[in-house]
Design an enzyme around this catalytic site. Structure first.
Site, PDB file in Angstrom:
ATOM      1  N   THR A 167       6.464  12.494 -12.049  1.00  0.00           N
ATOM      2  CA  THR A 167       7.101  12.417 -13.373  1.00  0.00           C
ATOM      3  C   THR A 167       7.490  13.809 -13.857  1.00  0.00           C
ATOM      4  O   THR A 167       8.484  13.971 -14.563  1.00  0.00           O
ATOM      5  CB  THR A 167       6.190  11.734 -14.423  1.00  0.00           C
ATOM      6  OG1 THR A 167       4.879  12.266 -14.311  1.00  0.00           O
ATOM      7  CG2 THR A 167       6.149  10.241 -14.228  1.00  0.00           C
ATOM      8  N   ARG A 183       4.775   2.279 -14.967  1.00  0.00           N
ATOM      9  CA  ARG A 183       4.025   1.601 -16.013  1.00  0.00           C
ATOM     10  C   ARG A 183       3.905   2.308 -17.346  1.00  0.00           C
ATOM     11  O   ARG A 183       3.505   1.712 -18.332  1.00  0.00           O
ATOM     12  CB  ARG A 183       2.624   1.273 -15.503  1.00  0.00           C
ATOM     13  CG  ARG A 183       2.652   0.045 -14.639  1.00  0.00           C
ATOM     14  CD  ARG A 183       1.418  -0.054 -13.761  1.00  0.00           C
ATOM     15  NE  ARG A 183       1.777  -0.562 -12.450  1.00  0.00           N
ATOM     16  CZ  ARG A 183       2.080  -1.820 -12.204  1.00  0.00           C
ATOM     17  NH1 ARG A 183       2.036  -2.706 -13.171  1.00  0.00           N
ATOM     18  NH2 ARG A 183       2.423  -2.205 -11.004  1.00  0.00           N
ATOM     19  N   GLN A 239       1.994   6.980  -2.864  1.00  0.00           N
ATOM     20  CA  GLN A 239       2.647   5.703  -3.147  1.00  0.00           C
ATOM     21  C   GLN A 239       4.114   5.952  -3.495  1.00  0.00           C
ATOM     22  O   GLN A 239       4.857   5.018  -3.736  1.00  0.00           O
ATOM     23  CB  GLN A 239       1.944   5.014  -4.320  1.00  0.00           C
ATOM     24  CG  GLN A 239       0.495   4.673  -4.021  1.00  0.00           C
ATOM     25  CD  GLN A 239      -0.243   4.168  -5.248  1.00  0.00           C
ATOM     26  OE1 GLN A 239      -0.596   4.923  -6.166  1.00  0.00           O
ATOM     27  NE2 GLN A 239      -0.477   2.877  -5.289  1.00  0.00           N
ATOM     28  N   ASP A 285       9.807   9.363  -2.816  1.00  0.00           N
ATOM     29  CA  ASP A 285      10.837  10.362  -3.110  1.00  0.00           C
ATOM     30  C   ASP A 285      10.920  11.537  -2.136  1.00  0.00           C
ATOM     31  O   ASP A 285      11.846  12.338  -2.204  1.00  0.00           O
ATOM     32  CB  ASP A 285      10.646  10.888  -4.544  1.00  0.00           C
ATOM     33  CG  ASP A 285       9.214  11.355  -4.804  1.00  0.00           C
ATOM     34  OD1 ASP A 285       8.631  12.036  -3.938  1.00  0.00           O
ATOM     35  OD2 ASP A 285       8.675  11.042  -5.890  1.00  0.00           O
ATOM     36  N   HIS A 325       4.434   3.506   0.879  1.00  0.00           N
ATOM     37  CA  HIS A 325       5.564   2.644   0.536  1.00  0.00           C
ATOM     38  C   HIS A 325       6.885   3.091   1.162  1.00  0.00           C
ATOM     39  O   HIS A 325       7.946   2.682   0.724  1.00  0.00           O
ATOM     40  CB  HIS A 325       5.698   2.541  -0.994  1.00  0.00           C
ATOM     41  CG  HIS A 325       4.509   1.872  -1.635  1.00  0.00           C
ATOM     42  ND1 HIS A 325       4.119   2.104  -2.946  1.00  0.00           N
ATOM     43  CD2 HIS A 325       3.621   0.996  -1.132  1.00  0.00           C
ATOM     44  CE1 HIS A 325       3.032   1.387  -3.209  1.00  0.00           C
ATOM     45  NE2 HIS A 325       2.714   0.706  -2.131  1.00  0.00           N
ATOM     46  N   CYS A 342      28.097  -1.335  13.769  1.00  0.00           N
ATOM     47  CA  CYS A 342      28.108  -2.781  13.989  1.00  0.00           C
ATOM     48  C   CYS A 342      28.463  -3.587  12.745  1.00  0.00           C
ATOM     49  O   CYS A 342      28.601  -4.802  12.810  1.00  0.00           O
ATOM     50  CB  CYS A 342      26.748  -3.234  14.533  1.00  0.00           C
ATOM     51  SG  CYS A 342      25.470  -3.302  13.263  1.00  0.00           S
ATOM     52  N   SER A 385      -2.527   4.578 -11.543  1.00  0.00           N
ATOM     53  CA  SER A 385      -3.421   3.748 -12.349  1.00  0.00           C
ATOM     54  C   SER A 385      -4.454   3.049 -11.472  1.00  0.00           C
ATOM     55  O   SER A 385      -5.403   2.479 -11.950  1.00  0.00           O
ATOM     56  CB  SER A 385      -2.595   2.705 -13.107  1.00  0.00           C
ATOM     57  OG  SER A 385      -1.767   2.008 -12.192  1.00  0.00           O
ATOM     58  N   ASN A 413      -5.173  11.752 -14.384  1.00  0.00           N
ATOM     59  CA  ASN A 413      -4.235  10.695 -14.769  1.00  0.00           C
ATOM     60  C   ASN A 413      -4.029  10.722 -16.275  1.00  0.00           C
ATOM     61  O   ASN A 413      -4.916  11.115 -17.026  1.00  0.00           O
ATOM     62  CB  ASN A 413      -4.760   9.325 -14.328  1.00  0.00           C
ATOM     63  CG  ASN A 413      -3.665   8.279 -14.271  1.00  0.00           C
ATOM     64  OD1 ASN A 413      -2.584   8.534 -13.744  1.00  0.00           O
ATOM     65  ND2 ASN A 413      -3.906   7.109 -14.821  1.00  0.00           N
TER      66      ASN A 413
HETATM   67 ZN    ZN Z   1      24.294  -1.316  13.049  1.00  0.00          ZN
END
Ligand code: ZN
Length: 246
Positions: free
Chosen positions: A29, A37, A106, A109, A124, A157, A196, A218
């Site tokens: 942030t 959240r 998590q 970026d 993630h 493709c 969190s 936090n």
């Molecule tokens: Zn492709």
């Protein structure tokens, strides 16, 4: 937070040989990437086309309404001008010094790598890795972000391109999870920042840490505040910077 605490934490950091950082949206942030959240976060923005971000950023929307998915993804998840902040910088420095063994994040970026961190376990995925859903070839972020196309397609493709990001409804990469567990097991100092700890698998992962020193930074209280050795409610970047100061 008392001044004595800062001195003690600094000393423990100095002695630590295997720091692991477990971070969430709050880590970024300060680089102007909104989290999910908190008040200014994604969950509290007017829903896109009247829909919840969880739905917009799901595989269902990606495959059934890719033009809606990409309009949202590009405007709300891609921040090409974002730069690493003090938190990313301190963590990268500690890794170089051999003190920090892994960053588990998590976030998608890529800011830890941009700051110089090498061992980054991205639970993630990352906006910087992309591929073709048909021929599987690797694609660039530029191809994904190309404003000339509503939906990015493969120039080889014609298949749809997609980010290597874990969207709502998708399972986590088991290999990354396994590496995160191993890193946490061998850590002697755990820093948890900007999460969190309510989202799967964060809470479960933290349980693998068995060391003595757990620093939790936090904005708001978390279910793990009781378990942490120190709980800090202030800017992650500023606090880590203070810890790293000679
Ligand atoms: Zn492709």
């Amino acid at each position: 937070m008392m001044k004595e605490d800062l001195t003690v934490i600094k000393q423990k950091i100095k002695e630590a040989k295997a720091i692991v950082y477990f971070g969430g949206a709050g880590t970024s942030t300060e680089s102007n990437i909104p989290d999910f959240r908190t008040e200014s976060g994604l969950y509290n923005q007017p829903a896109f086309a009247g829909r919840d971000p969880q739905v917009l950023l799901s595989t269902r929307t990606l495959y059934q309404e890719p033009e809606v998915f990409y309009a949202y993804y590009r405007s709300h998840r891609l921040f090409p001008d974002a730069k690493p902040n003090k938190a990313h910088q301190v963590l990268a420095r500690w890794e170089k010094e051999g003190k920090l063994k892994a960053v588990i994040t998590q976030n998608i970026d890529g800011l830890h790598q941009m700051a110089g961190s090498q061992k980054v376990l991205e639970l993630h995925g990352s906006v910087h890795r992309n591929y073709c859903t048909e021929c599987q070839r690797e694609a660039t972020l530029e191809e994904i972000a190309d404003p000339g196309r509503q939906v990015p397609v493969c120039r080889q493709c014609g298949g749809m391109l997609r980010p290597d990001v874990v969207f709502f409804g998708e399972p986590l990469d088991q290999q990354v999870l396994h590496q995160a567990v191993e890193a946490l097991k061998m850590a002697d100092f755990l820093i948890v920042g900007g999460t969190s700890l309510v989202v799967y698998p964060a809470a479960g992962l933290i349980d693998y840490f068995s060391g003595k020193n757990m620093l939790l930074i936090n904005r708001d209280a978390t279910p793990f505040d009781q378990r942490a050795t120190w709980v800090i409610h202030q800017s992650i970047g500023e606090f880590l910077w203070q810890l790293a100061e000679e």
